[in-house]
Design an enzyme around this catalytic site. Structure first.
Site, PDB file in Angstrom:
ATOM      1  N   SER A 148      -1.946  -1.538  27.199  1.00 42.54           N
ATOM      2  CA  SER A 148      -2.652  -0.226  27.247  1.00 42.54           C
ATOM      3  C   SER A 148      -2.123   0.414  28.357  1.00 42.54           C
ATOM      4  O   SER A 148      -2.002  -0.035  29.564  1.00 42.54           O
ATOM      5  CB  SER A 148      -4.154  -0.130  27.305  1.00 42.54           C
ATOM      6  OG  SER A 148      -4.503  -1.030  26.102  1.00 42.54           O
TER       7      SER A 148
HETATM    8  N1  SAH Z   1      -5.577  -4.350  25.667  1.00 46.06           N
HETATM    9  C1  SAH Z   1      -4.157  -4.799  25.353  1.00 46.06           C
HETATM   10  C2  SAH Z   1      -3.623  -4.050  24.363  1.00 46.06           C
HETATM   11  C3  SAH Z   1      -2.932  -4.412  23.439  1.00 46.06           C
HETATM   12  S1  SAH Z   1      -2.809  -3.594  21.985  1.00 46.06           S
HETATM   13  C4  SAH Z   1      -3.627  -4.774  26.739  1.00 46.06           C
HETATM   14  O1  SAH Z   1      -4.025  -4.358  27.707  1.00 46.06           O
HETATM   15  O2  SAH Z   1      -2.457  -5.516  26.486  1.00 46.06           O
HETATM   16  C5  SAH Z   1      -3.886  -3.952  20.793  1.00 46.06           C
HETATM   17  C6  SAH Z   1      -3.807  -5.096  20.235  1.00 46.06           C
HETATM   18  O3  SAH Z   1      -4.749  -5.240  19.245  1.00 46.06           O
HETATM   19  C7  SAH Z   1      -2.574  -5.676  19.411  1.00 46.06           C
HETATM   20  O4  SAH Z   1      -1.927  -6.702  20.156  1.00 46.06           O
HETATM   21  C8  SAH Z   1      -2.657  -5.917  18.010  1.00 46.06           C
HETATM   22  O5  SAH Z   1      -2.345  -7.025  17.660  1.00 46.06           O
HETATM   23  C9  SAH Z   1      -4.562  -6.055  18.284  1.00 46.06           C
HETATM   24  N2  SAH Z   1      -5.177  -6.227  17.253  1.00 46.06           N
HETATM   25  C10 SAH Z   1      -5.185  -5.130  15.949  1.00 46.06           C
HETATM   26  N3  SAH Z   1      -5.938  -5.226  15.091  1.00 46.06           N
HETATM   27  C11 SAH Z   1      -6.774  -6.382  15.456  1.00 46.06           C
HETATM   28  C12 SAH Z   1      -7.790  -7.319  14.946  1.00 46.06           C
HETATM   29  N4  SAH Z   1      -8.310  -6.949  13.840  1.00 46.06           N
HETATM   30  N5  SAH Z   1      -8.373  -8.435  15.739  1.00 46.06           N
HETATM   31  C13 SAH Z   1      -7.612  -8.773  16.961  1.00 46.06           C
HETATM   32  N6  SAH Z   1      -6.852  -7.954  17.239  1.00 46.06           N
HETATM   33  C14 SAH Z   1      -6.059  -7.017  16.782  1.00 46.06           C
END
Ligand code: SAH
Length: 674
Positions: free
Chosen positions: A62
């Site tokens: 993010s």
């Molecule tokens: N907060 C994280 C952002 C990651 S992006 C950071 O700072 O790195 C969002 C993530 O949500 C992705 O890795 C994606 O795989 C995950 N995601 C999407 N749908 C999901 C679900 N149903 N359950 C768990 N993770 C999910």
């Protein structure tokens, strides 16, 4: 002390505090948690930039501001328990864990969950538990939670999250009907079944994929498809019965010779009656875009009587070129134009050749029929102040005294106006605003009162307008919103409009600026999601069909660009365009160079077929191939953005010219010393 401490501190000041994040705990934790440890080593140097970055499995870490905004919105307190959905790199979980007593974080992609666990362990963060699974089900055995955060956007709030939130707890998540465009919403559970809800603005997160999220996985193909028949055939299969996009492009395309050929620009005669023809570029360092714009401009001037060219450069720099090409005495004989970063944008062989042609063309004409050259941009605060004072010193010494006093307000900041912007922004008012606006008004009044067109006064007025716009612009830069972009483009448009007024109702103009400035912003993600407007959109609003917005694009090749602001120019390889981009469709069409006319009533079949939004690549003076998708692609609706699109499949970098020293060059070597 880590080597990123300074960048991290700056990130907190500018991106977070500067945009209004005030929660001291959030700011502290954003200062402590090393974001660079959560991205690939090759991307570490970008870790404190103001954007998301790619991590494995096509996901992203993010944007720092989003992490801070969500934590502040969640009003997270020490001692509380957090459920974090979408672990990704583990970064947001780590920042939450810096405040909370413990964080349960769920990630659906096993590879990411494993990597995040390892990173958190390495950093000694022990109060985050990473779980692998579908987060839309929540984590019943760990409930209730004080705070639930989701880093992926779904169509609605998964019912399990509502149930697993403690009464009084806060849930912050992106919600939206479209997969990758959402509103950030805060829900507060105020009773067993009651939730209060507040909209925190538009955002773009990756989709929440799962039982209570989006169902099917989109195919994101990072590797562009080869330009083969088979690939074109695949696209045909998808559009069921309709002709494939590359076929439609091929059928509608006007083939062009090389830009050096005499008949290159004939195809653009159709725009010869327009009041303004705006010629774009998909990078600030591609030779073909300069050559093509030069050839088209030349034809518009020679055959269609266009009176001036206005470009995305600062007014005082362009004024030097104008004096040169119209064979007027030079106001500042020792000065050289285009000395600041990014020099290659104008100090290049292709542009120099155009300037030389314009000078030759004008030499054969009486002064009043010579074509003029202007700059629309606003980065020359200091030079513009000097230019106003120099003009008044000669013409009206009393007025010069007053102007000196007014501009005195900006004097301490002239070398680094961004610092003024920050100080004024923090103080909550524009310290010097009144003074610079009063100065502009005086010069405008003077112009109204002056009977004959006085080029010196026109120049001084435009410089005063630039100072007034720049004063606002540098203040707005710190609001982190679309405001500074909008001020800049409005300034460019106002400058253009005032030039058209000055030249009279029959005058026609050519504009050179980046696609991002002159393709209609309302047809792009920048306009739709970030409320950005631009010169192209304002021209359409003012001139309607009398404006032609012409975009340019390329698939691959080389480009002159820098890795960061003020870094040296390099010749970089342009990555082949992505499979999900407009560029790829033109590449597959296999006609280069070419032009497609997208105006209603002219290219309707292609126009309709191109209407479905795709990614479009925007390379400026900075090019970052490693983070290309995030740094350079944006969603757009091409036929709504442009009236025509010019295509060069493979392009090369501009040939940069050295900057000559500040001495009296032999006049014939001005302005480029060649
Ligand atoms: N907060 C994280 C952002 C990651 S992006 C950071 O700072 O790195 C969002 C993530 O949500 C992705 O890795 C994606 O795989 C995950 N995601 C999407 N749908 C999901 C679900 N149903 N359950 C768990 N993770 C999910």
């Amino acid at each position: 002390m880590n080597r990123f401490a300074a960048a991290q501190g700056k990130m907190v000041e500018r991106q977070l505090k500067g945009r209004g994040i005030a929660d001291a705990r959030v700011l502290d934790c954003m200062r402590q948690v090393p974001r660079h440890a959560f991205v690939d080593a090759a991307l570490a140097e970008f870790a404190y930039d103001d954007n998301p970055l790619p991590i494995a499995a096509n996901q992203t870490i993010s944007q720092p501001y989003m992490v801070a905004l969500m934590l502040e919105a969640a009003r997270l307190q020490p001692g509380e328990r957090v459920l974090d959905i979408g672990t990704g790199s583990g970064y947001a979980a780590a920042v939450a864990a810096c405040i909370a007593s413990c964080v349960d974080s769920v990630e659906r992609i096993g590879e990411l969950a494993d990597a995040a666990r390892a990173t958190l362990h390495r950093l000694g963060i022990r109060n985050v538990a990473v779980h692998h699974g579908d987060g839309t089900a929540g984590l019943a055995h760990r409930a209730p939670f004080d705070v639930i955060l989701a880093a992926a956007g779904g169509p609605y709030v998964p019912p399990a999250w509502r149930e697993q939130l403690r009464i009084g707890g806060r849930l912050v998540m992106p919600v939206g009907d479209a997969r990758e465009a959402q509103r950030l919403v805060r829900f507060v559970r105020v009773g067993e079944q009651e939730f209060e809800q507040e909209d925190l603005g538009s955002v773009m997160f990756v989709p929440l994929i799962g039982e209570a999220g989006w169902q099917d996985e989109p195919v994101i193909d990072d590797a562009p498809a080869p330009p083969s028949r088979k690939a074109a055939g695949d696209t045909a299969g998808k559009t069921k019965g309709k002709r494939a996009l590359p076929d439609l492009i091929r059928a509608a395309a006007v083939r062009l010779p090389a830009p050096g050929a005499t008949d290159f620009a004939q195809a653009f005669d159709r725009f010869g009656k327009k009041r303004v023809v705006l010629l774009g570029e998909a990078s600030h360092g591609t030779a073909e875009f300069y050559e093509a714009r030069a050839a088209i401009t030349r034809r518009l001037i020679e055959e269609h009587g266009f009176r001036f060219v206005a470009v995305e450069a600062d007014w005082p720099d362009a004024a030097m070129i104008d004096e040169h090409v119209r064979h007027r005495p030079r106001t500042r004989p020792d000065a050289r134009p285009f000395k600041r970063f990014p020099r290659w944008m104008w100090r290049n062989a292709e542009f120099a050749a155009f300037v030389a042609w314009l000078g030759r063309h004008n030499a054969a004409l009486p002064p009043e029929r010579r074509a003029a050259f202007y700059g629309l941009d606003l980065y020359s605060l200091s030079e513009s102040i000097e230019a106003v004072l120099a003009y008044l010193d000669v013409e009206d010494p009393d007025a010069a005294r007053i102007a000196r006093q007014r501009y005195g307000c900006l004097t301490p900041w002239q070398k680094n106006p961004a610092v003024y912007g920050r100080a004024a922004w923090h103080a909550g008012f524009g310290k010097c605003e009144k003074a610079v606006v009063a100065q502009l008004r005086d010069l405008l009044d003077k112009r109204l009162a002056s009977p004959a067109a006085d080029p010196g006064l026109l120049d001084a007025t435009h410089n005063a307008r630039l100072v007034a716009s720049a004063e606002q612009y540098y203040r707005a830069m710190y609001s982190g919103s679309a405001e500074s972009w909008n001020l800049r483009d409005t300034h460019m448009f106002d400058t253009l409009a005032s030039l058209l007024d000055a030249w009279g109702p029959d005058a026609r103009a050519v504009v050179w600026a980046h696609n991002s400035h002159l393709g209609d912003a309302s047809a792009t993600e920048m306009g739709r999601m970030r409320d950005e407007l631009n010169v192209g959109q304002l021209c359409r609003e003012r001139f309607g069909d009398d404006a032609a917005l012409i975009g340019f694009g390329t698939h691959t090749g080389t480009v002159a660009a820098a890795s960061d602001w003020d870094d040296p120019m390099q010749v970089m390889n342009v990555r082949p365009s992505r499979a999900d981009s407009y560029e790829q469709q033109f590449h597959l069409a296999g006609v280069s160079p070419c032009m497609v006319d997208l105006r209603p009533g002219v290219g309707d079949e292609l126009r309709d077929a191109l209407r479905e939004e795709k990614l479009e690549r925007f390379i400026g003076v900075i090019y970052r191939p490693d983070t290309e998708l995030y740094s350079h692609y944006a969603q757009a609706e091409l036929p709504a953005q442009f009236d025509a699109f010019v295509w060069f499949d493979t392009t090369r970098a501009v040939k940069a010219l050295p900057t000559p020293p500040e001495t009296h060059d032999a006049p014939e070597t001005f302005p480029f010393g060649v």
